[in-house]
Design a protein around this motif. Structure first.
Motif, PDB file in Angstrom:
ATOM      1  N   CYS A  74       0.859  -1.171   0.000  1.00 20.03           N
ATOM      2  CA  CYS A  74       0.000   0.000   0.000  1.00 20.03           C
ATOM      3  C   CYS A  74       0.906   1.235   0.000  1.00 20.03           C
ATOM      4  O   CYS A  74       1.981   1.214   0.617  1.00 20.03           O
ATOM      5  CB  CYS A  74      -0.873  -0.026   1.253  1.00 20.03           C
ATOM      6  N   ALA A  75       0.478   2.288  -0.681  1.00 23.92           N
ATOM      7  CA  ALA A  75       1.284   3.495  -0.752  1.00 23.92           C
ATOM      8  C   ALA A  75       0.389   4.724  -0.755  1.00 23.92           C
ATOM      9  O   ALA A  75      -0.784   4.644  -1.116  1.00 23.92           O
ATOM     10  CB  ALA A  75       2.160   3.480  -1.996  1.00 23.92           C
ATOM     11  N   ALA A  76       0.970   5.850  -0.369  1.00 23.28           N
ATOM     12  CA  ALA A  76       0.208   7.096  -0.317  1.00 23.28           C
ATOM     13  C   ALA A  76       1.049   8.229  -0.879  1.00 23.28           C
ATOM     14  O   ALA A  76       2.270   8.271  -0.677  1.00 23.28           O
ATOM     15  CB  ALA A  76      -0.187   7.419   1.126  1.00 23.28           C
ATOM     16  N   ARG A  77       0.381   9.135  -1.599  1.00 33.99           N
ATOM     17  CA  ARG A  77       1.080  10.304  -2.104  1.00 33.99           C
ATOM     18  C   ARG A  77       0.202  11.523  -1.916  1.00 33.99           C
ATOM     19  O   ARG A  77      -1.037  11.456  -2.011  1.00 33.99           O
ATOM     20  CB  ARG A  77       1.466  10.152  -3.564  1.00 33.99           C
ATOM     21  N   LEU A  78       0.826  12.654  -1.652  1.00 35.84           N
ATOM     22  CA  LEU A  78       0.121  13.915  -1.548  1.00 35.84           C
ATOM     23  C   LEU A  78       0.110  14.551  -2.920  1.00 35.84           C
ATOM     24  O   LEU A  78       1.156  14.898  -3.451  1.00 35.84           O
ATOM     25  CB  LEU A  78       0.806  14.833  -0.537  1.00 35.84           C
ATOM     26  N   GLY A  79      -1.075  14.675  -3.493  1.00 33.01           N
ATOM     27  CA  GLY A  79      -1.161  15.285  -4.805  1.00 33.01           C
ATOM     28  C   GLY A  79      -2.079  14.520  -5.717  1.00 33.01           C
ATOM     29  O   GLY A  79      -2.738  13.561  -5.311  1.00 33.01           O
ATOM     30  N   PRO A  80      -2.109  14.933  -6.982  1.00 29.29           N
ATOM     31  CA  PRO A  80      -3.025  14.310  -7.936  1.00 29.29           C
ATOM     32  C   PRO A  80      -2.710  12.837  -8.127  1.00 29.29           C
ATOM     33  O   PRO A  80      -1.561  12.404  -7.961  1.00 29.29           O
ATOM     34  CB  PRO A  80      -2.759  15.102  -9.226  1.00 29.29           C
ATOM     35  N   PRO A  81      -3.734  12.081  -8.493  1.00 24.80           N
ATOM     36  CA  PRO A  81      -3.519  10.650  -8.703  1.00 24.80           C
ATOM     37  C   PRO A  81      -2.561  10.400  -9.862  1.00 24.80           C
ATOM     38  O   PRO A  81      -2.654  11.027 -10.910  1.00 24.80           O
ATOM     39  CB  PRO A  81      -4.925  10.143  -9.042  1.00 24.80           C
ATOM     40  N   GLN A  82      -1.638   9.475  -9.643  1.00 20.21           N
ATOM     41  CA  GLN A  82      -0.765   9.023 -10.705  1.00 20.21           C
ATOM     42  C   GLN A  82      -0.207   7.667 -10.338  1.00 20.21           C
ATOM     43  O   GLN A  82      -0.414   7.189  -9.214  1.00 20.21           O
ATOM     44  CB  GLN A  82       0.360  10.028 -10.972  1.00 20.21           C
ATOM     45  N   THR A  83       0.506   7.054 -11.256  1.00 21.34           N
ATOM     46  CA  THR A  83       0.951   5.672 -11.059  1.00 21.34           C
ATOM     47  C   THR A  83       2.343   5.565 -10.456  1.00 21.34           C
ATOM     48  O   THR A  83       2.852   4.454 -10.283  1.00 21.34           O
ATOM     49  CB  THR A  83       0.917   4.928 -12.397  1.00 21.34           C
ATOM     50  N   SER A  84       2.978   6.677 -10.155  1.00 19.16           N
ATOM     51  CA  SER A  84       4.325   6.631  -9.586  1.00 19.16           C
ATOM     52  C   SER A  84       4.516   7.786  -8.605  1.00 19.16           C
ATOM     53  O   SER A  84       3.607   8.590  -8.403  1.00 19.16           O
ATOM     54  CB  SER A  84       5.380   6.700 -10.691  1.00 19.16           C
ATOM     55  N   ARG A  85       5.703   7.856  -8.016  1.00 18.43           N
ATOM     56  CA  ARG A  85       6.086   8.936  -7.099  1.00 18.43           C
ATOM     57  C   ARG A  85       5.201   8.985  -5.869  1.00 18.43           C
ATOM     58  O   ARG A  85       4.598  10.016  -5.555  1.00 18.43           O
ATOM     59  CB  ARG A  85       6.107  10.285  -7.815  1.00 18.43           C
ATOM     60  N   TYR A  86       5.142   7.881  -5.175  1.00 16.34           N
ATOM     61  CA  TYR A  86       4.426   7.813  -3.923  1.00 16.34           C
ATOM     62  C   TYR A  86       5.380   8.118  -2.771  1.00 16.34           C
ATOM     63  O   TYR A  86       6.562   7.761  -2.824  1.00 16.34           O
ATOM     64  CB  TYR A  86       3.751   6.455  -3.765  1.00 16.34           C
ATOM     65  N   ASP A  87       4.842   8.755  -1.740  1.00 11.71           N
ATOM     66  CA  ASP A  87       5.690   9.267  -0.663  1.00 11.71           C
ATOM     67  C   ASP A  87       5.850   8.303   0.502  1.00 11.71           C
ATOM     68  O   ASP A  87       6.886   8.323   1.176  1.00 11.71           O
ATOM     69  CB  ASP A  87       5.088  10.584  -0.141  1.00 11.71           C
ATOM     70  N   TYR A  88       4.842   7.528   0.778  1.00  6.28           N
ATOM     71  CA  TYR A  88       4.865   6.630   1.938  1.00  6.28           C
ATOM     72  C   TYR A  88       4.452   5.225   1.499  1.00  6.28           C
ATOM     73  O   TYR A  88       3.588   5.066   0.626  1.00  6.28           O
ATOM     74  CB  TYR A  88       3.922   7.144   3.034  1.00  6.28           C
ATOM     75  N   TRP A  89       5.072   4.239   2.154  1.00  6.81           N
ATOM     76  CA  TRP A  89       4.847   2.843   1.801  1.00  6.81           C
ATOM     77  C   TRP A  89       4.614   2.013   3.056  1.00  6.81           C
ATOM     78  O   TRP A  89       5.203   2.284   4.113  1.00  6.81           O
ATOM     79  CB  TRP A  89       6.061   2.292   1.054  1.00  6.81           C
ATOM     80  N   GLY A  90       3.789   0.992   2.910  1.00  3.04           N
ATOM     81  CA  GLY A  90       3.645   0.015   3.971  1.00  3.04           C
ATOM     82  C   GLY A  90       4.751  -1.014   3.899  1.00  3.04           C
ATOM     83  O   GLY A  90       5.638  -0.952   3.036  1.00  3.04           O
ATOM     84  N   GLN A  91       4.696  -1.971   4.810  1.00  3.13           N
ATOM     85  CA  GLN A  91       5.751  -2.973   4.901  1.00  3.13           C
ATOM     86  C   GLN A  91       5.526  -4.131   3.930  1.00  3.13           C
ATOM     87  O   GLN A  91       6.435  -4.928   3.703  1.00  3.13           O
ATOM     88  CB  GLN A  91       5.847  -3.508   6.333  1.00  3.13           C
ATOM     89  N   GLY A  92       4.326  -4.225   3.391  1.00  2.00           N
ATOM     90  CA  GLY A  92       4.027  -5.275   2.427  1.00  2.00           C
ATOM     91  C   GLY A  92       3.370  -6.483   3.055  1.00  2.00           C
ATOM     92  O   GLY A  92       3.567  -6.783   4.240  1.00  2.00           O
ATOM     93  N   THR A  93       2.590  -7.191   2.253  1.00  7.37           N
ATOM     94  CA  THR A  93       1.970  -8.435   2.678  1.00  7.37           C
ATOM     95  C   THR A  93       2.097  -9.438   1.534  1.00  7.37           C
ATOM     96  O   THR A  93       1.875  -9.105   0.373  1.00  7.37           O
ATOM     97  CB  THR A  93       0.500  -8.218   3.091  1.00  7.37           C
ATOM     98  N   GLN A  94       2.468 -10.660   1.864  1.00 12.48           N
ATOM     99  CA  GLN A  94       2.736 -11.680   0.853  1.00 12.48           C
ATOM    100  C   GLN A  94       1.427 -12.311   0.376  1.00 12.48           C
ATOM    101  O   GLN A  94       0.578 -12.714   1.187  1.00 12.48           O
ATOM    102  CB  GLN A  94       3.631 -12.776   1.430  1.00 12.48           C
ATOM    103  N   VAL A  95       1.304 -12.408  -0.931  1.00 18.87           N
ATOM    104  CA  VAL A  95       0.204 -13.142  -1.555  1.00 18.87           C
ATOM    105  C   VAL A  95       0.814 -14.242  -2.414  1.00 18.87           C
ATOM    106  O   VAL A  95       1.661 -13.969  -3.262  1.00 18.87           O
ATOM    107  CB  VAL A  95      -0.670 -12.213  -2.422  1.00 18.87           C
ATOM    108  N   THR A  96       0.383 -15.466  -2.160  1.00 20.25           N
ATOM    109  CA  THR A  96       0.874 -16.601  -2.928  1.00 20.25           C
ATOM    110  C   THR A  96      -0.318 -17.325  -3.529  1.00 20.25           C
ATOM    111  O   THR A  96      -1.250 -17.709  -2.806  1.00 20.25           O
ATOM    112  CB  THR A  96       1.672 -17.561  -2.044  1.00 20.25           C
ATOM    113  N   VAL A  97      -0.283 -17.502  -4.846  1.00 19.66           N
ATOM    114  CA  VAL A  97      -1.365 -18.170  -5.550  1.00 19.66           C
ATOM    115  C   VAL A  97      -0.835 -19.485  -6.103  1.00 19.66           C
ATOM    116  O   VAL A  97       0.089 -19.497  -6.919  1.00 19.66           O
ATOM    117  CB  VAL A  97      -1.921 -17.298  -6.683  1.00 19.66           C
ATOM    118  N   SER A  98      -1.408 -20.574  -5.666  1.00 22.85           N
ATOM    119  CA  SER A  98      -0.950 -21.889  -6.096  1.00 22.85           C
ATOM    120  C   SER A  98      -1.761 -22.345  -7.313  1.00 22.85           C
ATOM    121  O   SER A  98      -2.942 -22.035  -7.452  1.00 22.85           O
ATOM    122  CB  SER A  98      -1.088 -22.897  -4.965  1.00 22.85           C
ATOM    123  N   SER A  99      -1.095 -23.116  -8.159  1.00 21.50           N
ATOM    124  CA  SER A  99      -1.768 -23.596  -9.378  1.00 21.50           C
ATOM    125  C   SER A  99      -2.458 -24.922  -9.152  1.00 21.50           C
ATOM    126  O   SER A  99      -2.291 -25.557  -8.117  1.00 21.50           O
ATOM    127  CB  SER A  99      -0.744 -23.717 -10.496  1.00 21.50           C
TER     128      SER A  99
END
Length: 121
Positions: free
Chosen positions: A96-121
């Motif tokens: 998850c990430a957050a940015r101050l300003g207009p929506p865009q796909t890059s240049r985010y200012d803050y990030w979470g630590q991440g969560t693992q998603v594993t999809v088995s076949s």
């Protein structure tokens, strides 16, 4: 201090669903944009979706359009990523990430630590 904490990751079979949550704290997020990204082993971080905190259009990467849905719950200061029809290639650490300003796909200012998603076949 902005804090983003993801949860909801895990192991799921192909075709299944998961809902990721991102709890945001530390300030009022009006005027901010919230985004979801992922990073698979050996690959660059990939933008998935964004949503303006105060409302407005959402936007998705082609790789997840029609399968993933980003949404927010104002009362709980939480952003969600509903993931349906999961594929093995969706396996990654999701951020998850957050940015101050207009929506865009890059240049985010803050990030979470991440969560693992594993999809088995």
């Amino acid at each position: 201090q902005v804090q983003l904490v993801e949860s909801g990751g895990g192991l799921v079979q192909a075709g299944g669903s998961l809902r990721l949550s991102c709890a945001a704290s530390g300030r009022t997020f009006s005027g901010w944009t919230m985004g979801w990204f992922r990073q698979a082993p050996g690959k660059e971080r990939e933008f998935l979706a964004f949503i303006p905190w105060s409302g407005g259009r959402t936007y998705y990467a082609d790789s997840v359009k029609g399968r993933f849905t980003i949404s927010r719950g104002n009362a709980k200061n939480t952003v969600y990523l509903q993931m349906n029809s999961l594929k093995p290639e969706d396996t990654a650490v999701y951020y998850c990430a957050a940015r101050l300003g207009p929506p865009q796909t890059s240049r985010y200012d803050y990030w979470g630590q991440g969560t693992q998603v594993t999809v088995s076949s």
